[in-house]
Design a protein around this motif. Sequence first.
Motif, PDB file in Angstrom:
ATOM      1  N   ILE A  71      -0.097   0.799  -2.542  1.00 28.92           N
ATOM      2  CA  ILE A  71      -0.323   0.740  -3.986  1.00 28.92           C
ATOM      3  C   ILE A  71      -1.426  -0.271  -4.311  1.00 28.92           C
ATOM      4  O   ILE A  71      -2.355   0.015  -5.095  1.00 28.92           O
ATOM      5  CB  ILE A  71       0.973   0.356  -4.732  1.00 28.92           C
ATOM      6  N   LEU A  72      -1.339  -1.435  -3.700  1.00 30.13           N
ATOM      7  CA  LEU A  72      -2.329  -2.474  -4.014  1.00 30.13           C
ATOM      8  C   LEU A  72      -3.722  -2.077  -3.508  1.00 30.13           C
ATOM      9  O   LEU A  72      -4.735  -2.382  -4.162  1.00 30.13           O
ATOM     10  CB  LEU A  72      -1.898  -3.809  -3.417  1.00 30.13           C
ATOM     11  N   THR A  73      -3.750  -1.372  -2.363  1.00 34.23           N
ATOM     12  CA  THR A  73      -5.052  -0.893  -1.875  1.00 34.23           C
ATOM     13  C   THR A  73      -5.669   0.076  -2.877  1.00 34.23           C
ATOM     14  O   THR A  73      -6.883   0.044  -3.146  1.00 34.23           O
ATOM     15  CB  THR A  73      -4.890  -0.224  -0.504  1.00 34.23           C
ATOM     16  N   TYR A  74      -4.815   0.917  -3.439  1.00 30.00           N
ATOM     17  CA  TYR A  74      -5.294   1.865  -4.453  1.00 30.00           C
ATOM     18  C   TYR A  74      -5.775   1.142  -5.706  1.00 30.00           C
ATOM     19  O   TYR A  74      -6.874   1.400  -6.216  1.00 30.00           O
ATOM     20  CB  TYR A  74      -4.155   2.839  -4.791  1.00 30.00           C
ATOM     21  N   VAL A  75      -4.958   0.207  -6.172  1.00 30.57           N
ATOM     22  CA  VAL A  75      -5.293  -0.480  -7.431  1.00 30.57           C
ATOM     23  C   VAL A  75      -6.590  -1.269  -7.298  1.00 30.57           C
ATOM     24  O   VAL A  75      -7.444  -1.246  -8.195  1.00 30.57           O
ATOM     25  CB  VAL A  75      -4.122  -1.406  -7.844  1.00 30.57           C
ATOM     26  N   THR A  76      -6.725  -1.936  -6.141  1.00 34.70           N
ATOM     27  CA  THR A  76      -7.904  -2.777  -5.974  1.00 34.70           C
ATOM     28  C   THR A  76      -9.145  -1.982  -5.591  1.00 34.70           C
ATOM     29  O   THR A  76     -10.231  -2.555  -5.411  1.00 34.70           O
ATOM     30  CB  THR A  76      -7.660  -3.864  -4.904  1.00 34.70           C
ATOM     31  N   ASN A  77      -9.013  -0.666  -5.478  1.00 34.04           N
ATOM     32  CA  ASN A  77     -10.164   0.175  -5.158  1.00 34.04           C
ATOM     33  C   ASN A  77     -10.321   1.324  -6.136  1.00 34.04           C
ATOM     34  O   ASN A  77     -10.951   2.338  -5.831  1.00 34.04           O
ATOM     35  CB  ASN A  77     -10.035   0.720  -3.726  1.00 34.04           C
ATOM     36  N   SER A  78      -9.743   1.174  -7.338  1.00 37.27           N
ATOM     37  CA  SER A  78      -9.871   2.228  -8.341  1.00 37.27           C
ATOM     38  C   SER A  78     -10.426   1.663  -9.633  1.00 37.27           C
ATOM     39  O   SER A  78     -10.409   0.435  -9.823  1.00 37.27           O
ATOM     40  CB  SER A  78      -8.484   2.841  -8.609  1.00 37.27           C
ATOM     41  N   TRP A  79     -10.924   2.532 -10.502  1.00 35.14           N
ATOM     42  CA  TRP A  79     -11.338   2.166 -11.859  1.00 35.14           C
ATOM     43  C   TRP A  79     -12.421   1.056 -11.846  1.00 35.14           C
ATOM     44  O   TRP A  79     -12.434   0.132 -12.660  1.00 35.14           O
ATOM     45  CB  TRP A  79     -10.171   1.690 -12.732  1.00 35.14           C
ATOM     46  N   GLY A  80     -13.264   1.150 -10.835  1.00 34.96           N
ATOM     47  CA  GLY A  80     -14.327   0.159 -10.758  1.00 34.96           C
ATOM     48  C   GLY A  80     -13.956  -1.043  -9.898  1.00 34.96           C
ATOM     49  O   GLY A  80     -14.829  -1.872  -9.594  1.00 34.96           O
ATOM     50  N   ASN A  81     -12.659  -1.173  -9.510  1.00 32.57           N
ATOM     51  CA  ASN A  81     -12.297  -2.285  -8.604  1.00 32.57           C
ATOM     52  C   ASN A  81     -12.729  -1.931  -7.206  1.00 32.57           C
ATOM     53  O   ASN A  81     -12.818  -0.769  -6.821  1.00 32.57           O
ATOM     54  CB  ASN A  81     -10.781  -2.516  -8.586  1.00 32.57           C
ATOM     55  N   SER A  82     -12.999  -3.016  -6.428  1.00 33.63           N
ATOM     56  CA  SER A  82     -13.347  -2.764  -5.054  1.00 33.63           C
ATOM     57  C   SER A  82     -12.870  -3.943  -4.220  1.00 33.63           C
ATOM     58  O   SER A  82     -13.123  -5.091  -4.574  1.00 33.63           O
ATOM     59  CB  SER A  82     -14.870  -2.579  -4.961  1.00 33.63           C
ATOM     60  N   ALA A  83     -12.173  -3.655  -3.150  1.00 30.39           N
ATOM     61  CA  ALA A  83     -11.709  -4.731  -2.269  1.00 30.39           C
ATOM     62  C   ALA A  83     -11.346  -4.129  -0.922  1.00 30.39           C
ATOM     63  O   ALA A  83     -11.302  -2.907  -0.753  1.00 30.39           O
ATOM     64  CB  ALA A  83     -10.476  -5.414  -2.877  1.00 30.39           C
ATOM     65  N   ASP A  84     -11.058  -5.032   0.003  1.00 26.76           N
ATOM     66  CA  ASP A  84     -10.611  -4.544   1.316  1.00 26.76           C
ATOM     67  C   ASP A  84      -9.188  -3.988   1.212  1.00 26.76           C
ATOM     68  O   ASP A  84      -8.441  -4.316   0.285  1.00 26.76           O
ATOM     69  CB  ASP A  84     -10.594  -5.698   2.347  1.00 26.76           C
ATOM     70  N   ALA A  85      -8.866  -3.207   2.192  1.00 27.90           N
ATOM     71  CA  ALA A  85      -7.476  -2.691   2.233  1.00 27.90           C
ATOM     72  C   ALA A  85      -6.498  -3.844   2.435  1.00 27.90           C
ATOM     73  O   ALA A  85      -6.830  -4.842   3.073  1.00 27.90           O
ATOM     74  CB  ALA A  85      -7.342  -1.675   3.356  1.00 27.90           C
ATOM     75  N   ILE A  86      -5.378  -3.689   1.894  1.00 30.02           N
ATOM     76  CA  ILE A  86      -4.300  -4.674   2.097  1.00 30.02           C
ATOM     77  C   ILE A  86      -3.293  -4.057   3.076  1.00 30.02           C
ATOM     78  O   ILE A  86      -2.887  -2.895   2.944  1.00 30.02           O
ATOM     79  CB  ILE A  86      -3.622  -4.999   0.763  1.00 30.02           C
ATOM     80  N   SER A  87      -2.947  -4.874   4.057  1.00 34.84           N
ATOM     81  CA  SER A  87      -2.072  -4.316   5.093  1.00 34.84           C
ATOM     82  C   SER A  87      -0.613  -4.647   4.789  1.00 34.84           C
ATOM     83  O   SER A  87      -0.311  -5.590   4.059  1.00 34.84           O
ATOM     84  CB  SER A  87      -2.445  -4.909   6.449  1.00 34.84           C
ATOM     85  N   SER A  88       0.262  -3.857   5.418  1.00 33.71           N
ATOM     86  CA  SER A  88       1.693  -4.120   5.183  1.00 33.71           C
ATOM     87  C   SER A  88       2.085  -5.455   5.816  1.00 33.71           C
ATOM     88  O   SER A  88       3.048  -6.091   5.383  1.00 33.71           O
ATOM     89  CB  SER A  88       2.546  -2.964   5.729  1.00 33.71           C
ATOM     90  N   GLY A  89       1.317  -5.870   6.833  1.00 36.52           N
ATOM     91  CA  GLY A  89       1.580  -7.168   7.436  1.00 36.52           C
ATOM     92  C   GLY A  89       1.404  -8.301   6.444  1.00 36.52           C
ATOM     93  O   GLY A  89       2.206  -9.233   6.391  1.00 36.52           O
ATOM     94  N   GLN A  90       0.379  -8.191   5.638  1.00 35.79           N
ATOM     95  CA  GLN A  90       0.144  -9.213   4.617  1.00 35.79           C
ATOM     96  C   GLN A  90       1.306  -9.229   3.628  1.00 35.79           C
ATOM     97  O   GLN A  90       1.736 -10.291   3.157  1.00 35.79           O
ATOM     98  CB  GLN A  90      -1.146  -8.912   3.857  1.00 35.79           C
ATOM     99  N   VAL A  91       1.785  -8.057   3.271  1.00 36.26           N
ATOM    100  CA  VAL A  91       2.904  -7.991   2.315  1.00 36.26           C
ATOM    101  C   VAL A  91       4.145  -8.625   2.927  1.00 36.26           C
ATOM    102  O   VAL A  91       4.881  -9.357   2.282  1.00 36.26           O
ATOM    103  CB  VAL A  91       3.185  -6.531   1.912  1.00 36.26           C
ATOM    104  N   LYS A  92       4.313  -8.328   4.195  1.00 43.44           N
ATOM    105  CA  LYS A  92       5.502  -8.869   4.871  1.00 43.44           C
ATOM    106  C   LYS A  92       5.460 -10.393   4.869  1.00 43.44           C
ATOM    107  O   LYS A  92       6.464 -11.038   4.594  1.00 43.44           O
ATOM    108  CB  LYS A  92       5.496  -8.351   6.310  1.00 43.44           C
ATOM    109  N   GLN A  93       4.300 -10.935   5.153  1.00 44.67           N
ATOM    110  CA  GLN A  93       4.150 -12.392   5.161  1.00 44.67           C
ATOM    111  C   GLN A  93       4.472 -12.971   3.801  1.00 44.67           C
ATOM    112  O   GLN A  93       5.168 -13.968   3.682  1.00 44.67           O
ATOM    113  CB  GLN A  93       2.705 -12.755   5.509  1.00 44.67           C
ATOM    114  N   ALA A  94       3.916 -12.297   2.787  1.00 41.15           N
ATOM    115  CA  ALA A  94       4.155 -12.796   1.430  1.00 41.15           C
ATOM    116  C   ALA A  94       5.630 -12.721   1.090  1.00 41.15           C
ATOM    117  O   ALA A  94       6.209 -13.614   0.466  1.00 41.15           O
ATOM    118  CB  ALA A  94       3.332 -11.976   0.443  1.00 41.15           C
ATOM    119  N   ARG A  95       6.276 -11.659   1.531  1.00 41.98           N
ATOM    120  CA  ARG A  95       7.710 -11.496   1.214  1.00 41.98           C
ATOM    121  C   ARG A  95       8.526 -12.611   1.845  1.00 41.98           C
ATOM    122  O   ARG A  95       9.400 -13.205   1.241  1.00 41.98           O
ATOM    123  CB  ARG A  95       8.187 -10.130   1.740  1.00 41.98           C
ATOM    124  N   GLU A  96       8.166 -12.916   3.097  1.00 34.92           N
ATOM    125  CA  GLU A  96       8.936 -13.943   3.791  1.00 34.92           C
ATOM    126  C   GLU A  96       8.691 -15.326   3.210  1.00 34.92           C
ATOM    127  O   GLU A  96       9.573 -16.173   3.233  1.00 34.92           O
ATOM    128  CB  GLU A  96       8.585 -13.947   5.284  1.00 34.92           C
TER     129      GLU A  96
END
Lengths: 265, 499, 187
Positions: free
Chosen positions: B464-489
């Motif tokens: 979802i975040l990869t989509y949001v940050t790359n739509s409607w004029g946004n542009s960013a690198d893909a966000i991995s599930s590993g990053q989400v996992k780290q943030a969750r922990e």
Amino acid sequence: MRGSGTIALSAVLVLGACGVAGAANPSPQVSVPGGDFRSVLAPAPGQDVVRVPGFRLDETPVTNAQFSAFVRAHPEWRRDRVTRLFADPEYLSHWSKADQADAVLADQPVTRVSWFAAGAYCEAQGRRLPTWYEWEYVAAASETARDARNDSAWTQRILAWYGKPATAGLPPVGKTPPNMYGARDLHGVVWEWVEDFNSILVSGDSREQGDPDVLRFCGTGALTMQDKDNYAILMRIAMLSSMEGRYTTTSMGFRCASDLKSAQP
Amino acid sequence: MNRLLIFGLASVLVLLSAACAPKQEAAAPVATTTGGSVRGDLGPPQGEPVQAILTSPPAVPPPTNRKQPAKVVVDLEVQEVTREIADGVNYTFWTFGGTVPGSFIRVRQGDTVEFHLKNNPSSKMPHNIDLHGVTGPGGGAASSFTAPGHASQFTFKALNQGIYVYHCATAPVGMHVANGMYGLILVEPPEGLPPVDHEYYVMQGDFYTVGKYREKGTQPFDMQRAIDERPTYVLFNGAESSMTGPKSLKAKVGETVRLFVGNGGPNLVSSFHVIGEIFDKVQPEGGTHPQENVQTTLIPAGGAAIVEFHLEVPGTYVLVDHSIFRAFNKGALAMLQVEGEPNKAIYSGKEVDETYLGGAQASMQPVVAAAAALAAGTLSKQQQIDAGSILYKGTCSVCHQESGEGLANVFPPLAGADFLKADLPRAIGIVLNGLTGPITVNGTAYDSVMPPMSQLNDDEIANILTYVTNSWGNSADAISSGQVKQAREATGRPLGAAR
Amino acid sequence: MRSFRALVALTLLLAVSGVKAAAPGDSIYQLDIALTSQGNRATKLDLYRGQPTLVTMFYGNCPNVCPMLIEQLKSAESLLDADQRVRLRVLLVSIDPDQDTPAALARIAREHNVDLERWTLARAEAADVRKLAAVLNVQYRRLPDGSYNHSTVITLLDREGRRVATTSRLGGADPEFQKAIRSALAK
């Protein structure tokens, strides 16, 4: 000198003779003070409190060893001599000899004895069988309470015994803790005879309680059992009311009682 | 015309029609009642006395094949036995004939039954018997009260046909019944029952133990649970798995099975059902007149029923009490194994097995593909964007809108949002844990509540975040599930959120 | 010589003292209890040994059943021929020894006009009453007001005191029991 020696010798002989004429030394008794008691068997309709006068009760059931001594002293109660009127064919059938129980049975409560035989044993001690009310009164006590019948944990312990089949061997007497009166083994060991077992006028069909068949029992009809939740007592009543005086069974033993005023210790 | 002749002819006609009419009725007699006990006495017993054949469950004795009332001698012994009620769990049962339920007794209406009840010397308790098929006080209970090591006898005439429960009625009755002292007696109708291929004997009972369901060891009876009607076990034929696996009942395709089903109680009513079969015939409550085409039949405590069904298709048919927690959590389950040739016209078995994704079937494809690619290690940013776009709709779009523009003064935009771009890890945290309090996005103040998206897992949030940050004029690198996992922990679990 | 005379004397003594052959093992006469009759005479359970006997238990202040019981016994007798009746004996033992003194028993016998040539009403001590009841399968219990609940059983004994039949029927002939009485008297 000689005179006192003779007296001493006579005394010993007399005491010894008393010992032989009765059974082995009469077993110890506990004193049970009298009191009012709510019985499961109401003495009269609407009246369920019974006055139980004080009495003495054997601390433990009579053992095979004690009964062996009695049979030797009173050979008319040997299983090969007793009349069929007083004992059924299974009387003392668990002894390998007619006048002596096997050593392994010695301290176990004697079973396969009829009411007549039990009564005769008690009479030979100068005692008697307890009445139902006396028995119920003493047996209502736990280790810590005079009347534990509303204690469901206590009732459950008793019920657990009924759940085990009679094929397991019997424990020696005196191994269960004494209750408030000092009596042991009233529950979880054997059924016990009472003097008035044939006064329990209940119908063989336990659901008929309260059926006022006046002619059947002359008067107020069959006994109504109070407290139908008290399974432990109901089962004792059912057991005793299924017996005849000459019946014996593997789970039925007895102990003796005596009046407080009696001369016997 | 001669009036006498006319009169004579008329009389003859009348007489003839009078004679005919009753004959018509006699040609098609419809017996609507059996007449009950009043008409049940078929006379004195004939012939030599017969020793009743008693069977242990699930077997049923053969039909009596008698045409005349007989004297039948029944010898039944009460035994107190300790055996398994469930795997590793022992219970002391009080039984008629050594089994729970007790031996099946089969007689014919009008038979004189001489009943001998014996109580094994090893029993601790006195016992008696009340047979529901007996007409007489207590059903025999008062006349059969028997001390251990003794026997008693009484005689009754079976006046009513039917299937009847028998049970012990010694005080306390509930405990004797709860310990398994029940069984069935069949009083055949005078003409016998129609022949079937198999007859089986099944009896339901509820059991009350101090220990919990399947708690190992020897379990004593629990009186309080019985009074409260809270059974530990609800079983067919006195044991869990009494009729499952190798002990299942057996039949073949094309055969008709008749079950005599009793319910000893002591407390529960049974909703008896055979999974996969319909009862072609039911004699509800064991009565005389059958009902047809019944799925589930009620069997009262202290009652019985006769069910019949014809088998068309092979397989395992499961007998249950359809108060279904009893079947799966207390043991009220038995099996009938039916062998034979399949019949696809009646029942095909499973024909198709495919995934089904609910109403949005086609559009979930990218999500499925992304999940597969993640598992394979080949997940691409585009796959994440495609999956994220599907997941965003219906979850995030509710507030932030499909175009990512938010709702003025209420929900902040995501399209071109400086707040989002400034700190991507913070964005991950917001999706995980929610956000409350004032923020400023693109110069506008917002003070709203975003709940934690606890229902989303790491992959979904990453997509979802990869989509949001790359739509409607946004542009960013893909966000991995590993990053989400780290943030969750690294972050605490919000109140009420599942993990 | 001397010992022989002693033996003869002993035998004569035994004969005179009336030592009978022991009753059979299942005879109720094995029960050795002391009875006192309505005539205040000390006697034993086997007082009618040698004749078939109807034995039962009752008590004097019994409001409804016991009067019927006595009438039931008389009715059983009346169904017999005279020559049979004269050989039948009837023994009633009270379960209420406190109230049923010999005088009370005598009054009951008079009130019911029983034939004291063949009937005895007796009392025994409480412990012996319990034993006799156990032998006859009679149940009874004393109520707080002094009355009794009790079951009704009439037992037919043969000449040797063995129980051959029982009835609990009150107020109507019991044909099976009557047959048993006639049969016992015929032997």
